[in-house]
Design a protein around this motif. Structure first.
Motif, PDB file in Angstrom:
ATOM      1  N   THR A  15    -118.312   7.518   3.048  1.00 44.80           N
ATOM      2  CA  THR A  15    -117.530   7.171   4.159  1.00 44.80           C
ATOM      3  C   THR A  15    -117.851   8.047   5.487  1.00 44.80           C
ATOM      4  O   THR A  15    -117.852   7.536   6.569  1.00 44.80           O
ATOM      5  CB  THR A  15    -116.034   7.458   3.868  1.00 44.80           C
ATOM      6  N   VAL A  16    -118.108   9.444   5.390  1.00 42.97           N
ATOM      7  CA  VAL A  16    -118.262  10.250   6.431  1.00 42.97           C
ATOM      8  C   VAL A  16    -119.715   9.980   6.842  1.00 42.97           C
ATOM      9  O   VAL A  16    -119.876  10.048   8.061  1.00 42.97           O
ATOM     10  CB  VAL A  16    -118.296  11.921   5.729  1.00 42.97           C
ATOM     11  N   ILE A  17    -120.632   9.826   6.140  1.00 45.64           N
ATOM     12  CA  ILE A  17    -122.127   9.731   6.689  1.00 45.64           C
ATOM     13  C   ILE A  17    -122.217   8.214   7.133  1.00 45.64           C
ATOM     14  O   ILE A  17    -122.701   8.327   8.455  1.00 45.64           O
ATOM     15  CB  ILE A  17    -122.967   9.512   5.235  1.00 45.64           C
ATOM     16  N   GLY A  18    -121.460   7.237   6.681  1.00 51.31           N
ATOM     17  CA  GLY A  18    -121.534   5.952   7.512  1.00 51.31           C
ATOM     18  C   GLY A  18    -120.870   6.053   8.794  1.00 51.31           C
ATOM     19  O   GLY A  18    -121.386   5.492   9.955  1.00 51.31           O
ATOM     20  N   ASN A  19    -119.726   6.476   9.072  1.00 50.30           N
ATOM     21  CA  ASN A  19    -118.894   6.615  10.159  1.00 50.30           C
ATOM     22  C   ASN A  19    -119.664   7.672  11.213  1.00 50.30           C
ATOM     23  O   ASN A  19    -119.705   7.280  12.231  1.00 50.30           O
ATOM     24  CB  ASN A  19    -117.491   7.027   9.831  1.00 50.30           C
ATOM     25  N   LEU A  20    -120.369   8.722  10.553  1.00 48.01           N
ATOM     26  CA  LEU A  20    -121.026   9.477  11.491  1.00 48.01           C
ATOM     27  C   LEU A  20    -122.026   8.779  12.186  1.00 48.01           C
ATOM     28  O   LEU A  20    -122.627   9.129  13.247  1.00 48.01           O
ATOM     29  CB  LEU A  20    -121.653  10.938  10.804  1.00 48.01           C
ATOM     30  N   LEU A  21    -122.710   8.009  11.073  1.00 48.12           N
ATOM     31  CA  LEU A  21    -124.076   7.271  11.689  1.00 48.12           C
ATOM     32  C   LEU A  21    -123.574   6.550  12.893  1.00 48.12           C
ATOM     33  O   LEU A  21    -124.268   6.010  14.040  1.00 48.12           O
ATOM     34  CB  LEU A  21    -124.688   6.459  10.942  1.00 48.12           C
ATOM     35  N   ILE A  22    -122.292   5.530  12.730  1.00 51.15           N
ATOM     36  CA  ILE A  22    -121.849   4.918  13.777  1.00 51.15           C
ATOM     37  C   ILE A  22    -121.721   5.496  14.970  1.00 51.15           C
ATOM     38  O   ILE A  22    -122.038   5.179  16.061  1.00 51.15           O
ATOM     39  CB  ILE A  22    -120.654   4.023  13.517  1.00 51.15           C
ATOM     40  N   ILE A  23    -120.994   6.827  14.847  1.00 49.66           N
ATOM     41  CA  ILE A  23    -120.691   7.613  16.325  1.00 49.66           C
ATOM     42  C   ILE A  23    -121.947   8.023  16.766  1.00 49.66           C
ATOM     43  O   ILE A  23    -122.249   8.065  17.861  1.00 49.66           O
ATOM     44  CB  ILE A  23    -119.856   8.855  15.695  1.00 49.66           C
ATOM     45  N   LEU A  24    -122.915   8.625  16.155  1.00 46.15           N
ATOM     46  CA  LEU A  24    -124.308   9.045  16.687  1.00 46.15           C
ATOM     47  C   LEU A  24    -125.152   7.784  17.315  1.00 46.15           C
ATOM     48  O   LEU A  24    -125.405   7.983  18.462  1.00 46.15           O
ATOM     49  CB  LEU A  24    -125.161   9.509  15.556  1.00 46.15           C
ATOM     50  N   ALA A  25    -124.856   6.700  16.592  1.00 46.24           N
ATOM     51  CA  ALA A  25    -125.806   5.538  17.149  1.00 46.24           C
ATOM     52  C   ALA A  25    -124.919   5.220  18.580  1.00 46.24           C
ATOM     53  O   ALA A  25    -125.730   4.798  19.639  1.00 46.24           O
ATOM     54  CB  ALA A  25    -125.572   4.272  16.028  1.00 46.24           C
ATOM     55  N   VAL A  26    -123.874   4.992  18.727  1.00 45.76           N
ATOM     56  CA  VAL A  26    -123.094   4.680  19.988  1.00 45.76           C
ATOM     57  C   VAL A  26    -123.136   5.622  21.042  1.00 45.76           C
ATOM     58  O   VAL A  26    -123.564   5.399  22.174  1.00 45.76           O
ATOM     59  CB  VAL A  26    -121.680   4.496  19.610  1.00 45.76           C
TER      60      VAL A  26
ATOM     61  N   LEU B 145    -114.956   1.533  18.698  1.00 44.64           N
ATOM     62  CA  LEU B 145    -115.538   1.513  17.569  1.00 44.64           C
ATOM     63  C   LEU B 145    -115.867   3.037  16.883  1.00 44.64           C
ATOM     64  O   LEU B 145    -115.552   3.345  15.753  1.00 44.64           O
ATOM     65  CB  LEU B 145    -116.836   0.582  17.164  1.00 44.64           C
ATOM     66  N   SER B 146    -116.356   3.646  17.816  1.00 41.84           N
ATOM     67  CA  SER B 146    -116.756   4.964  17.560  1.00 41.84           C
ATOM     68  C   SER B 146    -115.202   5.826  17.177  1.00 41.84           C
ATOM     69  O   SER B 146    -115.457   6.843  16.472  1.00 41.84           O
ATOM     70  CB  SER B 146    -117.536   5.856  18.547  1.00 41.84           C
ATOM     71  N   ASN B 147    -114.286   5.741  18.096  1.00 41.11           N
ATOM     72  CA  ASN B 147    -112.948   6.122  17.871  1.00 41.11           C
ATOM     73  C   ASN B 147    -112.401   5.693  16.379  1.00 41.11           C
ATOM     74  O   ASN B 147    -111.991   6.660  15.768  1.00 41.11           O
ATOM     75  CB  ASN B 147    -112.091   5.720  18.989  1.00 41.11           C
ATOM     76  N   LEU B 148    -112.612   4.693  16.120  1.00 42.50           N
ATOM     77  CA  LEU B 148    -112.278   4.193  14.848  1.00 42.50           C
ATOM     78  C   LEU B 148    -113.001   4.515  13.657  1.00 42.50           C
ATOM     79  O   LEU B 148    -112.309   5.178  12.835  1.00 42.50           O
ATOM     80  CB  LEU B 148    -112.478   2.400  14.622  1.00 42.50           C
ATOM     81  N   SER B 149    -114.295   4.876  14.002  1.00 41.35           N
ATOM     82  CA  SER B 149    -115.007   5.689  12.901  1.00 41.35           C
ATOM     83  C   SER B 149    -114.639   7.158  12.575  1.00 41.35           C
ATOM     84  O   SER B 149    -114.552   7.730  11.600  1.00 41.35           O
ATOM     85  CB  SER B 149    -116.564   5.655  13.163  1.00 41.35           C
TER      86      SER B 149
ATOM     87  N   HIS C 248    -114.200  -7.645  13.173  1.00 43.96           N
ATOM     88  CA  HIS C 248    -112.850  -6.991  13.507  1.00 43.96           C
ATOM     89  C   HIS C 248    -111.693  -7.593  12.830  1.00 43.96           C
ATOM     90  O   HIS C 248    -110.906  -6.786  11.968  1.00 43.96           O
ATOM     91  CB  HIS C 248    -112.488  -7.069  15.033  1.00 43.96           C
ATOM     92  N   LEU C 249    -111.833  -8.848  12.434  1.00 38.70           N
ATOM     93  CA  LEU C 249    -110.825  -9.450  11.576  1.00 38.70           C
ATOM     94  C   LEU C 249    -110.922  -9.166  10.221  1.00 38.70           C
ATOM     95  O   LEU C 249    -109.802  -9.233   9.450  1.00 38.70           O
ATOM     96  CB  LEU C 249    -111.117 -11.087  11.664  1.00 38.70           C
ATOM     97  N   CYS C 250    -111.921  -8.854  10.039  1.00 38.73           N
ATOM     98  CA  CYS C 250    -112.041  -8.276   8.386  1.00 38.73           C
ATOM     99  C   CYS C 250    -111.609  -7.102   8.132  1.00 38.73           C
ATOM    100  O   CYS C 250    -110.722  -6.688   7.181  1.00 38.73           O
ATOM    101  CB  CYS C 250    -113.610  -8.115   7.873  1.00 38.73           C
ATOM    102  N   VAL C 251    -111.615  -6.141   9.114  1.00 39.67           N
ATOM    103  CA  VAL C 251    -111.254  -4.858   9.101  1.00 39.67           C
ATOM    104  C   VAL C 251    -109.586  -4.870   9.177  1.00 39.67           C
ATOM    105  O   VAL C 251    -109.003  -4.230   8.689  1.00 39.67           O
ATOM    106  CB  VAL C 251    -111.931  -3.906  10.215  1.00 39.67           C
TER     107      VAL C 251
ATOM    108  N   GLU D 224    -111.556   3.045   4.421  1.00 41.21           N
ATOM    109  CA  GLU D 224    -112.407   3.603   5.231  1.00 41.21           C
ATOM    110  C   GLU D 224    -113.890   3.619   4.992  1.00 41.21           C
ATOM    111  O   GLU D 224    -114.676   3.731   5.770  1.00 41.21           O
ATOM    112  CB  GLU D 224    -111.902   4.956   5.358  1.00 41.21           C
ATOM    113  N   MET D 225    -114.137   3.422   3.606  1.00 43.09           N
ATOM    114  CA  MET D 225    -115.648   3.405   3.010  1.00 43.09           C
ATOM    115  C   MET D 225    -116.236   2.101   3.580  1.00 43.09           C
ATOM    116  O   MET D 225    -117.450   2.213   3.807  1.00 43.09           O
ATOM    117  CB  MET D 225    -115.580   3.731   1.659  1.00 43.09           C
ATOM    118  N   VAL D 226    -115.558   1.046   3.409  1.00 42.45           N
ATOM    119  CA  VAL D 226    -115.979  -0.241   3.921  1.00 42.45           C
ATOM    120  C   VAL D 226    -116.137  -0.494   5.022  1.00 42.45           C
ATOM    121  O   VAL D 226    -117.069  -1.269   5.464  1.00 42.45           O
ATOM    122  CB  VAL D 226    -115.128  -1.164   2.834  1.00 42.45           C
ATOM    123  N   ASN D 227    -115.254   0.111   6.025  1.00 41.22           N
ATOM    124  CA  ASN D 227    -115.647  -0.160   7.473  1.00 41.22           C
ATOM    125  C   ASN D 227    -116.762  -0.351   8.069  1.00 41.22           C
ATOM    126  O   ASN D 227    -117.279  -0.983   8.807  1.00 41.22           O
ATOM    127  CB  ASN D 227    -114.419   0.647   8.119  1.00 41.22           C
TER     128      ASN D 227
END
Length: 311
Positions: free
Chosen positions: A38-49, A63-67, A243-246, A282-285
């Motif tokens: 969860t932490v690594i996946g969401n951190l990668l999204i924040i870093l990528a954005v 999306l980065s705020n959601l992460s 977004h609908l899936c989440v 949170e892990m799947v998002n």
């Protein structure tokens, strides 16, 4: 049972998911793995954005705020559970328990508001594309995020302050892996009617309004998408589909938690439902938002090239 004032309460006891010593090690590694993913996946999204100028748009800002919210929400609960398993100690301090209650409410509410804001962003992008950059300007996007955080913080503080006025009995065992608000209130020996009314009233308002906002946003979105040519329709469905899936996962698991707490007396089953809501979601998002998003895939590839050289 003997009632004691809240100032005399030093700690609560988290019973967790099982009392079987043979399963505790398995649960520890399972939750540790889920937490790290969860932490690594969401951190990668924040870093990528943040590192890719192509993603400096309102959609990816939200999306980065959601992460960020996902990282904070899972950090509120899982680390303490892991520490308790290692230390073979089920206790959590009174202050730590109330802090956990407040933290979960803040970031759970923040995520709920963000999902509605993201639905509105998609509505403007698809139904008013020519005015999109004007409406969803940087100042307005920041205002939406801070407003969401402010509302969720007020909501959390309201519940937490109400709990501070309760007196608790000597039985201070919480049959979950974290201090969940409803379970903490059940332990009180003083009058809890006002707390329960607040949970149902504010909880229903806080859950119903954002969900209604997302549904209302998607009605004109679906109408506009159906009128698009095939290429535009596929791109719109791709971004909206994630977004609908989440949204479905977030509110679906939340509804499942509510139903399980009503129809079953098994605290273990309710605890499992809470795991799905507060940990698994949170892990799947990150996977939902990256697997079907070409821009995110390309940004992550560029980030993968940049990181080794930076390190």
């Amino acid at each position: 049972m003997q009632a004691i004032n809240q100032t005399g309460v030093s700690e609560f006891f988290l019973l967790g998911l099982t009392d079987d010593p043979e399963l505790l090690l398995l649960i520890f590694y399972l939750f540790l793995s889920m937490y790290l993913v969860t932490v690594i996946g969401n951190l990668l999204i924040i870093l990528a954005v943040s590192s890719d100028s192509h993603l400096h748009t309102s959609m990816y800002f939200f999306l980065s705020n959601l992460s960020f919210s996902d990282i904070c929400l899972v950090t509120c609960t899982v680390p303490k559970m892991l520490v308790n398993i290692i230390a073979q100690d089920q206790s959590i301090s009174y202050t730590g328990c109330l802090s956990q209650v407040c933290c979960v409410l803040v970031f759970g509410g923040f995520e709920s508001c963000l999902l509605t804001v993201m639905a509105y962003d998609r509505y403007v992008a698809i139904c008013h594309p020519l005015r999109y950059t004007i409406i969803m300007n940087a100042q307005f996007c920041v205002l939406l995020v801070f407003s969401s955080l402010f509302i969720s913080t007020v909501h959390a503080l309201l519940h937490t302050l109400m709990v501070l006025h309760l007196s608790f009995c000597t039985d201070l065992e919480i049959p979950h892996f974290f201090c969940e608000l409803a379970q903490v209130i059940k332990l009180a020996c003083s009058e809890t009617l006002s707390n329960n009314i607040l949970i149902y009233l504010v909880g229903g308002l806080f859950g119903g309004v954002p969900l209604s906002g997302s549904i209302i946003s998607y009605i004109p979105i679906m109408s506009s998408v159906l009128k698009m040519p095939s290429r535009g329709k596929y791109k719109a469905l791709s971004t909206c589909g994630s977004h609908l899936c989440v949204v479905s996962l977030f509110y679906g698991t939340g509804f499942g938690v509510s139903i399980s707490s009503v129809v079953t007396d098994s605290t273990r089953k309710t605890a499992v439902a809470l795991v799905m809501y507060y940990v698994a979601t949170e892990m799947v998002n990150p996977f939902i938002y990256t697997l079907r998003n070409r821009d995110m895939k390309e940004a992550l590839k560029r980030l993968n090239v940049m990181l080794p050289s930076f390190l």
